[in-house]
Enzyme design. Structure first.
Site, PDB file in Angstrom:
ATOM      1  N   GLY A  38       0.831  -1.207   0.000  1.00 40.48           N
ATOM      2  CA  GLY A  38       0.000   0.000   0.000  1.00 40.48           C
ATOM      3  C   GLY A  38       0.865   1.256   0.000  1.00 40.48           C
ATOM      4  N   HIS A  39       1.843   1.276   0.902  1.00 38.66           N
ATOM      5  CA  HIS A  39       2.763   2.425   0.938  1.00 38.66           C
ATOM      6  C   HIS A  39       3.488   2.568  -0.406  1.00 38.66           C
ATOM      7  CE1 HIS A  39       2.866   1.352   5.419  1.00 38.66           C
ATOM      8  NE2 HIS A  39       2.429   2.592   5.419  1.00 38.66           N
ATOM      9  N   GLN A  63       0.376  11.479  17.780  1.00 39.00           N
ATOM     10  CA  GLN A  63      -0.948  11.064  17.304  1.00 39.00           C
ATOM     11  C   GLN A  63      -1.454   9.795  17.996  1.00 39.00           C
ATOM     12  OE1 GLN A  63       0.676  10.649  13.214  1.00 39.00           O
ATOM     13  NE2 GLN A  63      -0.636   8.851  13.031  1.00 39.00           N
ATOM     14  N   GLN A 157      -8.479  11.140   7.617  1.00 38.31           N
ATOM     15  CA  GLN A 157      -7.171  11.811   7.637  1.00 38.31           C
ATOM     16  C   GLN A 157      -7.012  12.669   6.383  1.00 38.31           C
ATOM     17  OE1 GLN A 157      -3.294  10.080   9.061  1.00 38.31           O
ATOM     18  NE2 GLN A 157      -3.111   9.561   6.908  1.00 38.31           N
ATOM     19  N   VAL A 180      -4.727  -0.448  -1.546  1.00 40.24           N
ATOM     20  CA  VAL A 180      -4.230  -1.748  -2.011  1.00 40.24           C
ATOM     21  C   VAL A 180      -4.715  -2.804  -1.020  1.00 40.24           C
ATOM     22  CG1 VAL A 180      -2.173  -3.119  -2.531  1.00 40.24           C
ATOM     23  CG2 VAL A 180      -2.234  -0.687  -3.086  1.00 40.24           C
ATOM     24  N   SER A 189      -2.328  -3.139   5.827  1.00 39.23           N
ATOM     25  CA  SER A 189      -2.077  -2.207   6.925  1.00 39.23           C
ATOM     26  C   SER A 189      -0.878  -2.720   7.699  1.00 39.23           C
ATOM     27  CB  SER A 189      -3.305  -2.159   7.851  1.00 39.23           C
ATOM     28  OG  SER A 189      -2.946  -1.579   9.098  1.00 39.23           O
TER      29      SER A 189
HETATM   30  P1  AMP Z   1       0.765   4.822   7.770  1.00 36.56           P
HETATM   31  O1  AMP Z   1       2.171   4.360   7.661  1.00 36.56           O
HETATM   32  O2  AMP Z   1      -0.181   3.776   8.238  1.00 36.56           O
HETATM   33  O3  AMP Z   1       0.630   6.128   8.511  1.00 36.56           O
HETATM   34  O4  AMP Z   1       0.282   5.146   6.288  1.00 36.56           O
HETATM   35  C1  AMP Z   1       1.013   6.046   5.486  1.00 36.56           C
HETATM   36  C2  AMP Z   1       0.192   6.351   4.267  1.00 36.56           C
HETATM   37  O5  AMP Z   1      -0.065   5.127   3.551  1.00 36.56           O
HETATM   38  C3  AMP Z   1      -1.185   6.947   4.596  1.00 36.56           C
HETATM   39  O6  AMP Z   1      -1.465   7.989   3.672  1.00 36.56           O
HETATM   40  C4  AMP Z   1      -2.110   5.779   4.431  1.00 36.56           C
HETATM   41  O7  AMP Z   1      -3.432   6.153   4.101  1.00 36.56           O
HETATM   42  C5  AMP Z   1      -1.450   5.025   3.282  1.00 36.56           C
HETATM   43  N1  AMP Z   1      -1.852   3.618   3.251  1.00 36.56           N
HETATM   44  C6  AMP Z   1      -1.895   2.768   4.304  1.00 36.56           C
HETATM   45  N2  AMP Z   1      -2.373   1.568   3.910  1.00 36.56           N
HETATM   46  C7  AMP Z   1      -2.632   1.652   2.582  1.00 36.56           C
HETATM   47  C8  AMP Z   1      -3.141   0.747   1.598  1.00 36.56           C
HETATM   48  N3  AMP Z   1      -3.499  -0.489   1.900  1.00 36.56           N
HETATM   49  N4  AMP Z   1      -3.263   1.195   0.319  1.00 36.56           N
HETATM   50  C9  AMP Z   1      -2.905   2.464  -0.010  1.00 36.56           C
HETATM   51  N5  AMP Z   1      -2.419   3.374   0.879  1.00 36.56           N
HETATM   52  C10 AMP Z   1      -2.291   2.964   2.156  1.00 36.56           C
END
Ligand code: AMP
Length: 314
Positions: A38-39, A63, A157, A180, A189
């Site tokens: 996803g990232h 946060q 967010q 994703v 996640s």
């Molecule tokens: P985080 O590391 O959880 O703070 O996420 C960093 C960024 O990645 C944020 O903008 C999230 O919305 C995005 N993100 C997290 N999971 C996914 C995913 N499965 N698909 C796309 N973007 C994601």
């Protein structure tokens, strides 16, 4: 890829890059690390919108509330560095807490009570969005990107960051990238690593319930409360899930809507044991391909998702 841990080095590196060629566009992907596909899809989206891609890895203590998972949040700096480099990140910013917060902050960016940050996630996690906005503001000041990329999975967010950029006349454009998912539809996640096999199997009810709402809307059901109840029932059918909220809401205000339309969000937070998972779909924008068990591998899903990201002009 340049890996950098201080704001001063970051500024120097970016100034060099901007001097080296005129009109360089910097695209920025903020993350908390423990990277997954996803990232990496956000990196692909960033590459579409920028010449230089900057990613930050920072688990932002501001946060997390008391009793939340700050200390056990997954951390994998070596794996993250390798993944970021392979994905084509140009500059990886990995500050430690003392670097970003050398003292207790005297100023925070606090959303206005009663507005977009108040409901849902904001109600369950008081102070969460003030922590998010404060770190996003700091990172945007350090990186000064033309474009910042966020994931639609965390739709509130996105709305809160969008409100900050708009209300404070920030020049950065926002790119929102689609989610994703695993083959069974579960959103990737960093927190999925907390799920044991039983919890992981239960969590598959989340995309099934969202998919049911997506199909009901496509079949003409537009009543917000009916769609929310449909998702709640789908979650309740699977034992062991506890929904903190299920909302059918406007994408900008996050207010619940009586009548859903194209672009309305269905967002939820569900606890599976001690793990809290968030997900969002946008009605009228298929989130699950042709079905829940689409066969594409992670990289294909990543490409498909990145191709659908959209820049919001400001
Ligand atoms: P985080 O590391 O959880 O703070 O996420 C960093 C960024 O990645 C944020 O903008 C999230 O919305 C995005 N993100 C997290 N999971 C996914 C995913 N499965 N698909 C796309 N973007 C994601």
């Amino acid at each position: 890829m340049l890996t950098i841990s201080t704001g001063a080095e970051l500024r120097t590196a970016l100034t060099r890059m901007r001097y080296a060629a005129s009109g360089v566009r910097v695209a920025f992907v903020p993350t908390m690390g423990a990277l997954h596909a996803g990232h990496l899809s956000l990196v692909d989206a960033a590459r579409e919108h920028g010449d230089v891609v900057v990613m930050s890895l920072f688990v932002n203590p501001l946060q997390f509330g008391p009793g939340e998972d700050l200390t056990r949040y997954p951390r994998d700096p070596f794996g993250d560095t390798a993944q970021a480099e392979a994905a084509g990140v140009d500059l990886l910013f990995m500050p430690d807490v003392a670097q970003l917060y050398p003292r207790e902050p005297r100023v925070r960016v606090v959303p206005v009570p009663g507005a977009v940050a108040e409901r849902w996630e904001g109600a369950v996690r008081p102070g969460h969005f003030a922590g998010v906005l404060t770190v996003v503001a700091k990172l945007l000041h350090l990186v000064q990107p033309e474009v910042a990329v966020f994931g639609q999975k965390d739709a509130q967010q996105v709305a809160v960051v969008r409100a900050m950029l708009t209300d404070l006349d920030w020049p950065t454009a926002l790119v929102v990238a689609p989610t994703v998912r695993e083959a069974d539809g579960l959103a990737l996640s960093s927190r999925n690593v907390y799920l044991d096999p039983t919890a992981r199997a239960r969590a598959a009810a989340i995309p099934r319930a969202l998919h049911a709402a997506e199909r009901a809307f496509a079949d003409g059901e537009a009543q917000g409360p009916v769609l929310a109840a449909l998702v709640e029932r789908g979650l309740a059918r699977e034992g062991g899930l506890h929904a903190d909220y299920v909302a059918v809401a406007d994408p900008d205000t996050l207010d619940p809507v009586e009548r859903a339309e194209q672009g309305t969000l269905v967002l939820l937070a569900v606890r599976v044991g001690t793990t809290r998972l968030l997900d969002t779909i946008t009605l009228g924008v298929p989130a699950f391909g042709t079905g829940l068990a689409f066969g594409a591998n992670g990289a294909d899903r990543r490409r498909a998702a990145a191709g659908a990201s959209g820049v919001e002009s400001r």
